[in-house]
Design a protein around this motif. Sequence first.
Motif, PDB file in Angstrom:
ATOM      1  N   CYS A 169      41.451  66.629 -14.294  1.00  0.00           N
ATOM      2  CA  CYS A 169      42.239  65.521 -15.001  1.00  0.00           C
ATOM      3  C   CYS A 169      42.255  64.362 -14.329  1.00  0.00           C
ATOM      4  O   CYS A 169      42.339  64.266 -13.172  1.00  0.00           O
ATOM      5  N   CYS A 177      43.961  67.358 -20.804  1.00  0.00           N
ATOM      6  CA  CYS A 177      44.761  67.153 -19.846  1.00  0.00           C
ATOM      7  C   CYS A 177      46.183  66.529 -20.571  1.00  0.00           C
ATOM      8  O   CYS A 177      46.071  65.384 -21.153  1.00  0.00           O
ATOM      9  N   SER A 213      39.584  66.072 -22.612  1.00  0.00           N
ATOM     10  CA  SER A 213      39.720  67.007 -21.489  1.00  0.00           C
ATOM     11  C   SER A 213      40.681  68.143 -21.397  1.00  0.00           C
ATOM     12  O   SER A 213      40.732  68.981 -20.855  1.00  0.00           O
ATOM     13  N   GLN A 261      42.968  72.921 -15.939  1.00  0.00           N
ATOM     14  CA  GLN A 261      42.362  71.612 -15.856  1.00  0.00           C
ATOM     15  C   GLN A 261      42.816  70.716 -14.735  1.00  0.00           C
ATOM     16  O   GLN A 261      41.987  69.993 -13.855  1.00  0.00           O
ATOM     17  N   ARG A 262      44.090  70.736 -14.437  1.00  0.00           N
ATOM     18  CA  ARG A 262      44.729  69.674 -13.449  1.00  0.00           C
ATOM     19  C   ARG A 262      44.648  70.324 -12.254  1.00  0.00           C
ATOM     20  O   ARG A 262      44.330  69.724 -11.442  1.00  0.00           O
ATOM     21  N   LEU A 285      42.007  62.008 -22.885  1.00  0.00           N
ATOM     22  CA  LEU A 285      43.104  63.168 -22.591  1.00  0.00           C
ATOM     23  C   LEU A 285      42.672  64.254 -23.696  1.00  0.00           C
ATOM     24  O   LEU A 285      42.866  65.332 -23.338  1.00  0.00           O
ATOM     25  N   PRO A 334      45.422  73.311 -19.951  1.00  0.00           N
ATOM     26  CA  PRO A 334      45.725  72.266 -19.354  1.00  0.00           C
ATOM     27  C   PRO A 334      46.199  72.147 -18.103  1.00  0.00           C
ATOM     28  O   PRO A 334      45.899  71.418 -17.082  1.00  0.00           O
TER      29      PRO A 334
END
Length: 466
Positions: free
Chosen positions: A280, A242, A240, A274-275, A237, A271
């Motif tokens: 993620c 996330c 990345s 990313q998701r 986490l 974030p």
Amino acid sequence: MQRRRLRPTMAAVLRSLLACAVAGFFLIALLDANVSPSSSSSLSSAAAVYELPERHDIRPIRRPSELKWMREAAAPRLSKMADMVAIARIINATLVIPELDKSSFWQDSSNFADVFDEEYFIHSLANDIKIVKKLPEEFSRVTKVVKYFISWSPLEYYQDEISKLWDGFKVIKAAKSDSRLANNKLPPDIQKLRCRAFFEALRFSPSIQALGKSLVERMRSYGSFIALHLRYEKDMLAFSGCTYGLNVSEANELTSIREKTAYWKVKDIDPLQQRVKGYCPLTPKEVGIFISSLGYPSNTPIYVASGNIYGGNSHMADLESRFPILMSKEKLASAAELEPFRPYAAQMAALDYIVSVESDVFIPSSSGNMASAVGGHRRYLGHRKTITPDRKVLVHLFDKLDQGLLKEGKKLSKTILEIHKKRQGSPRKRKGPIPGTRGIDRFRSEEAFYENPLPDCLCQSGSTTT
């Protein structure tokens, strides 16, 4: 020095393995010129192929682009070792057993022999290359050349450029060893050697194998089961970026870890983007919704293959409420059984790897080295069911659930089943590069050789894979 003539070899059904980071490799001028080309390995053994049982509680169910800098610290890459075996064969070199990377996030002090059966590795490849445990004394003081092999290089690069180094040096140190060999367009015997090294020669140490087998047997006592690679640990986490589903304090802690970890080059990460892009890992709650929507009932046994889940019970509560038979190595094994392995991330991950390969269904919550290695291993064993979540599509569905625009039930289940009916590890040839990509990005976009060894290492009869 005369190059040995290579001869095709048949790949056999593999033993257990773990993707493991390697700090550096030494290749030395061949010590024993009387190494013959290989034939079918006499050390391989057939393993039973586990089919998904047709039963009420577990029934058969009918890749988005990733960040290229993403790495998995808990289960680093074994493809490095297998590729270096192949490269040693190509350039007629002796390979020195490497030291494992002890400078990673996990600070794991394991040696190669702590994780793998070193003697088996050496002897099972004896007909292919010469392997020694350490650099021989007579080579310790000679001038060594440190070489950064070019990523995804073809056979000609090693034959024409790297082999010339033997004219001036007796020892070559490969400073970088990940993805140094092309995925495709290599001779069949080299591809089969890669498979033999990766899936067969690299098997775990006897102590890891023994406990891993016990974990599988104990898990089977609950019935057919799913292995869930739940990549929701602190390093993943933080690395990345996330933070979805975390509170402000947790998100700030992860940002701080990323900023302070010098060898993680990317610091400023959005974030949300990313998701949305599917980069993620699914949260434990999202995984629970996903598995339920696939049609698995609440009495389905699930083995959680992971390190310490970030946030602990607070983030696992929803998943456990859906699937109460939620097991792990910590629950299945006694404290005394785990004690020898607990200080070492690679050895703990090896136990998860064994159970994941032997499970009836494998579901990774994210992509990464461990998920790819297990997925490829299961293909090699007979295309065992591996359901790969389409995270980019799923997050949009989950957002609609959060917004009250969609409800769990038949409609959601039908949608998720339709999306994933072709993402279950069925036989198919390895994917080539994404159309329109060029240069290094073209190679990066290919499906990794070890993630899908078809057609190179699996026997085929017409259009049917056997």
